[in-house]
Write a protein that holds these residues in place. Sequence first.
Motif, PDB file in Angstrom:
ATOM      1  N   ASP A 100      65.177  28.687 -44.491  1.00 53.37           N
ATOM      2  CA  ASP A 100      64.939  28.829 -45.931  1.00 53.37           C
ATOM      3  C   ASP A 100      63.464  29.057 -46.229  1.00 53.37           C
ATOM      4  O   ASP A 100      63.118  29.778 -47.168  1.00 53.37           O
ATOM      5  CB  ASP A 100      65.432  27.584 -46.665  1.00 53.37           C
ATOM      6  N   SER A 101      62.612  28.450 -45.426  1.00 61.76           N
ATOM      7  CA  SER A 101      61.165  28.645 -45.577  1.00 61.76           C
ATOM      8  C   SER A 101      60.501  28.234 -44.278  1.00 61.76           C
ATOM      9  O   SER A 101      61.086  27.531 -43.444  1.00 61.76           O
ATOM     10  CB  SER A 101      60.606  27.793 -46.733  1.00 61.76           C
ATOM     11  N   ALA A 102      59.259  28.670 -44.105  1.00 64.23           N
ATOM     12  CA  ALA A 102      58.507  28.281 -42.911  1.00 64.23           C
ATOM     13  C   ALA A 102      58.285  26.775 -42.889  1.00 64.23           C
ATOM     14  O   ALA A 102      58.341  26.139 -41.825  1.00 64.23           O
ATOM     15  CB  ALA A 102      57.182  29.023 -42.863  1.00 64.23           C
ATOM     16  N   ASP A 103      58.032  26.182 -44.065  1.00 68.39           N
ATOM     17  CA  ASP A 103      57.849  24.728 -44.146  1.00 68.39           C
ATOM     18  C   ASP A 103      59.109  23.990 -43.705  1.00 68.39           C
ATOM     19  O   ASP A 103      59.038  22.987 -42.987  1.00 68.39           O
ATOM     20  CB  ASP A 103      57.496  24.317 -45.577  1.00 68.39           C
ATOM     21  N   ALA A 104      60.271  24.493 -44.155  1.00 74.31           N
ATOM     22  CA  ALA A 104      61.530  23.847 -43.789  1.00 74.31           C
ATOM     23  C   ALA A 104      61.749  23.902 -42.286  1.00 74.31           C
ATOM     24  O   ALA A 104      62.169  22.920 -41.670  1.00 74.31           O
ATOM     25  CB  ALA A 104      62.694  24.520 -44.526  1.00 74.31           C
ATOM     26  N   ALA A 105      61.469  25.052 -41.678  1.00 78.72           N
ATOM     27  CA  ALA A 105      61.617  25.184 -40.227  1.00 78.72           C
ATOM     28  C   ALA A 105      60.691  24.216 -39.502  1.00 78.72           C
ATOM     29  O   ALA A 105      61.081  23.590 -38.506  1.00 78.72           O
ATOM     30  CB  ALA A 105      61.334  26.619 -39.800  1.00 78.72           C
ATOM     31  N   LEU A 106      59.471  24.074 -39.999  1.00 83.30           N
ATOM     32  CA  LEU A 106      58.514  23.175 -39.366  1.00 83.30           C
ATOM     33  C   LEU A 106      59.004  21.734 -39.420  1.00 83.30           C
ATOM     34  O   LEU A 106      58.938  21.004 -38.416  1.00 83.30           O
ATOM     35  CB  LEU A 106      57.157  23.304 -40.059  1.00 83.30           C
ATOM     36  N   ARG A 107      59.537  21.316 -40.566  1.00 82.00           N
ATOM     37  CA  ARG A 107      60.043  19.946 -40.695  1.00 82.00           C
ATOM     38  C   ARG A 107      61.213  19.699 -39.748  1.00 82.00           C
ATOM     39  O   ARG A 107      61.280  18.671 -39.069  1.00 82.00           O
ATOM     40  CB  ARG A 107      60.476  19.679 -42.141  1.00 82.00           C
ATOM     41  N   VAL A 108      62.129  20.664 -39.699  1.00 79.31           N
ATOM     42  CA  VAL A 108      63.318  20.500 -38.863  1.00 79.31           C
ATOM     43  C   VAL A 108      62.932  20.373 -37.394  1.00 79.31           C
ATOM     44  O   VAL A 108      63.394  19.458 -36.689  1.00 79.31           O
ATOM     45  CB  VAL A 108      64.285  21.689 -39.073  1.00 79.31           C
ATOM     46  N   PHE A 109      62.094  21.274 -36.911  1.00 74.50           N
ATOM     47  CA  PHE A 109      61.757  21.257 -35.487  1.00 74.50           C
ATOM     48  C   PHE A 109      60.817  20.107 -35.127  1.00 74.50           C
ATOM     49  O   PHE A 109      60.881  19.579 -34.017  1.00 74.50           O
ATOM     50  CB  PHE A 109      61.160  22.600 -35.073  1.00 74.50           C
ATOM     51  N   ARG A 110      59.960  19.690 -36.069  1.00 74.75           N
ATOM     52  CA  ARG A 110      59.091  18.538 -35.778  1.00 74.75           C
ATOM     53  C   ARG A 110      59.948  17.285 -35.573  1.00 74.75           C
ATOM     54  O   ARG A 110      59.753  16.541 -34.616  1.00 74.75           O
ATOM     55  CB  ARG A 110      58.093  18.323 -36.919  1.00 74.75           C
ATOM     56  N   ASN A 111      60.922  17.085 -36.473  1.00 72.65           N
ATOM     57  CA  ASN A 111      61.813  15.926 -36.357  1.00 72.65           C
ATOM     58  C   ASN A 111      62.694  16.020 -35.114  1.00 72.65           C
ATOM     59  O   ASN A 111      62.928  15.024 -34.425  1.00 72.65           O
ATOM     60  CB  ASN A 111      62.678  15.797 -37.603  1.00 72.65           C
ATOM     61  N   ALA A 112      63.181  17.234 -34.831  1.00 72.89           N
ATOM     62  CA  ALA A 112      64.057  17.410 -33.680  1.00 72.89           C
ATOM     63  C   ALA A 112      63.316  17.144 -32.373  1.00 72.89           C
ATOM     64  O   ALA A 112      63.865  16.527 -31.446  1.00 72.89           O
ATOM     65  CB  ALA A 112      64.628  18.824 -33.682  1.00 72.89           C
ATOM     66  N   LEU A 113      62.057  17.571 -32.292  1.00 76.36           N
ATOM     67  CA  LEU A 113      61.297  17.379 -31.062  1.00 76.36           C
ATOM     68  C   LEU A 113      60.989  15.903 -30.835  1.00 76.36           C
ATOM     69  O   LEU A 113      60.975  15.429 -29.685  1.00 76.36           O
ATOM     70  CB  LEU A 113      60.000  18.194 -31.119  1.00 76.36           C
ATOM     71  N   GLU A 114      60.755  15.167 -31.907  1.00 78.08           N
ATOM     72  CA  GLU A 114      60.514  13.723 -31.763  1.00 78.08           C
ATOM     73  C   GLU A 114      61.745  13.022 -31.200  1.00 78.08           C
ATOM     74  O   GLU A 114      61.628  12.058 -30.439  1.00 78.08           O
ATOM     75  CB  GLU A 114      60.143  13.119 -33.114  1.00 78.08           C
ATOM     76  N   ALA A 115      62.929  13.543 -31.547  1.00 77.47           N
ATOM     77  CA  ALA A 115      64.170  12.923 -31.084  1.00 77.47           C
ATOM     78  C   ALA A 115      64.576  13.376 -29.689  1.00 77.47           C
ATOM     79  O   ALA A 115      65.154  12.605 -28.908  1.00 77.47           O
ATOM     80  CB  ALA A 115      65.303  13.224 -32.071  1.00 77.47           C
ATOM     81  N   ASN A 116      64.272  14.653 -29.359  1.00 80.09           N
ATOM     82  CA  ASN A 116      64.745  15.205 -28.088  1.00 80.09           C
ATOM     83  C   ASN A 116      63.835  16.365 -27.676  1.00 80.09           C
ATOM     84  O   ASN A 116      63.802  17.396 -28.340  1.00 80.09           O
ATOM     85  CB  ASN A 116      66.190  15.694 -28.226  1.00 80.09           C
ATOM     86  N   ALA A 117      63.110  16.191 -26.583  1.00 81.43           N
ATOM     87  CA  ALA A 117      62.111  17.188 -26.157  1.00 81.43           C
ATOM     88  C   ALA A 117      62.766  18.288 -25.319  1.00 81.43           C
ATOM     89  O   ALA A 117      62.450  18.466 -24.143  1.00 81.43           O
ATOM     90  CB  ALA A 117      60.997  16.515 -25.377  1.00 81.43           C
ATOM     91  N   THR A 118      63.681  19.036 -25.931  1.00 79.22           N
ATOM     92  CA  THR A 118      64.328  20.142 -25.238  1.00 79.22           C
ATOM     93  C   THR A 118      63.461  21.393 -25.326  1.00 79.22           C
ATOM     94  O   THR A 118      62.543  21.480 -26.157  1.00 79.22           O
ATOM     95  CB  THR A 118      65.704  20.451 -25.857  1.00 79.22           C
ATOM     96  N   ALA A 119      63.780  22.381 -24.494  1.00 85.00           N
ATOM     97  CA  ALA A 119      63.057  23.656 -24.551  1.00 85.00           C
ATOM     98  C   ALA A 119      63.249  24.313 -25.909  1.00 85.00           C
ATOM     99  O   ALA A 119      62.306  24.890 -26.476  1.00 85.00           O
ATOM    100  CB  ALA A 119      63.554  24.575 -23.434  1.00 85.00           C
ATOM    101  N   TYR A 120      64.467  24.209 -26.451  1.00 80.57           N
ATOM    102  CA  TYR A 120      64.765  24.779 -27.768  1.00 80.57           C
ATOM    103  C   TYR A 120      63.864  24.158 -28.838  1.00 80.57           C
ATOM    104  O   TYR A 120      63.266  24.870 -29.662  1.00 80.57           O
ATOM    105  CB  TYR A 120      66.239  24.540 -28.089  1.00 80.57           C
ATOM    106  N   ASN A 121      63.732  22.840 -28.841  1.00 79.72           N
ATOM    107  CA  ASN A 121      62.931  22.164 -29.862  1.00 79.72           C
ATOM    108  C   ASN A 121      61.434  22.426 -29.680  1.00 79.72           C
ATOM    109  O   ASN A 121      60.703  22.590 -30.662  1.00 79.72           O
ATOM    110  CB  ASN A 121      63.209  20.665 -29.842  1.00 79.72           C
TER     111      ASN A 121
END
Length: 482
Positions: free
Chosen positions: A286-307
């Motif tokens: 939806d926006s660059a900010d939204a993508a940043l929030r999603v991936f920042r939170n996802a990486l904190e939970a799981n350090a996958t290559a995708y995240n």
Amino acid sequence: MLKFTAAKIIMLGLLLLPYQASNATENYNLPLLNDGTSSIVSLDAEYRLGRNWARILRGQAPMLDDPITYQYLEDLLWRLLPNSQVQDRRLELFVLANPSFNAFAVPGGVIGVHGGLIQAAESEGELASVIAHELAHLSQRHYAQRLEEERRNRPLMLAGVLAGILVAAADTQGGMAVLSSTMGATTQNQLAFSRRNEQEADRVGMQTLVNTGIDPHTMPQMFTRLQRTYQFYGQRPPEFLLTHPVTESRIADSLNRASQMPRPQHSTTGIEFSLIKARMDVQFADSADAALRVFRNALEANATAYNRYGLMLAAIANNDFPLAERTRTEMPASLRQHPYVELSRAEALLKSERPADAEAATRNLLSLYPGSRPVRSLHARALRSNGKLNEALREYKSLTRTYPTDALLWFQLAETEGLAGNTLGVHEARIEYFMLTAQLDRALKQIEYARKAKGLPPAASSRLDQREQEAIALRQEMKAQF
């Protein structure tokens, strides 16, 4: 004047509702053995029709300007193709900047994939199952099979089918309207015909997966995922579900068929699918900010290559280049050295206005992957940004010779010729761009402009004469076809 507007295409599609419902992006039966349809539509005629339609597609639908994703999908397509039943392997892939999950095959070897389809899939096998299904529609010549049934309406009918696909590709909402109306007007007999051919494409496509070493169970998995997604669309399902109806019986049939086929002993899938999926999730966020929030939170939970990669891309999209570089340096070496990650670093250098560093990065990649399309494309951009216009021109001209139907490359070449002050070069590159995007009147206008250049060399004059003849002949051909 040859002009294909969205309104005209929608009107043509609506005039052909009974047929389009069962054909909107594929369909129709029988193996190619003893193919009787060639007496109705030859393979060469299909090829010319499909490639001319592709010109309209380029001019009407937004293409995804992402050489990395394009190269990934092309590699996947060419893994599947030798294991399919497709005889004419002159295929052309189109990747559309469209978030809907859809794919289509058009007579003449045109394969289209919407970026949203990558988002919908959860594995490379699921994505491959859709592409294999579309290849099966081509190999079984389902369009030509339908023409066998309705010879008298053939030209208008097929034009309507292709119009429906084009509307769905160029305008998601418009495409839904046309296809939804089509479904409502379809007879039960035509729906049954469509189901038979969907089953045929499932069977042939699943065999292609097995031959390629991909788990056949990924096809029913993808069907199940799409069916579950349907409930979120209410009365306005996405094009793929309208044109490829997914039913409980179809899922059961594919599960039963998959259970009788061998599963691969070893997976050949790497991390490329996950990285490309991350690119699409950032692209269509939806926006660059939204993508940043999603991936920042996802990486904190799981350090996958995708995240990890997703956060790097989201940071670049937000112009947070320190975060992007920090995320890259914290990656494991195997991921940090992956060509997709290295290319994204070069993209970040270009976006942060560091063209000299970008050029050095792409030059290094070029020494490692000299034939790579995305590396060469990015290197050309870096050269141009760094003011090395003659080198950039050589690279773009080399790319257009290797990939002559890539309209985006011709557009970039025209821009670079303009920066270098080469007026004739601008006109000639624009002529090719307009020819490839079905803007034939504009191509002829560019030829007229080019002829007015002072001191026009005889060789250039001869080239312009030839292109003029080709543009006029193509305009007549396309008027007859569409």
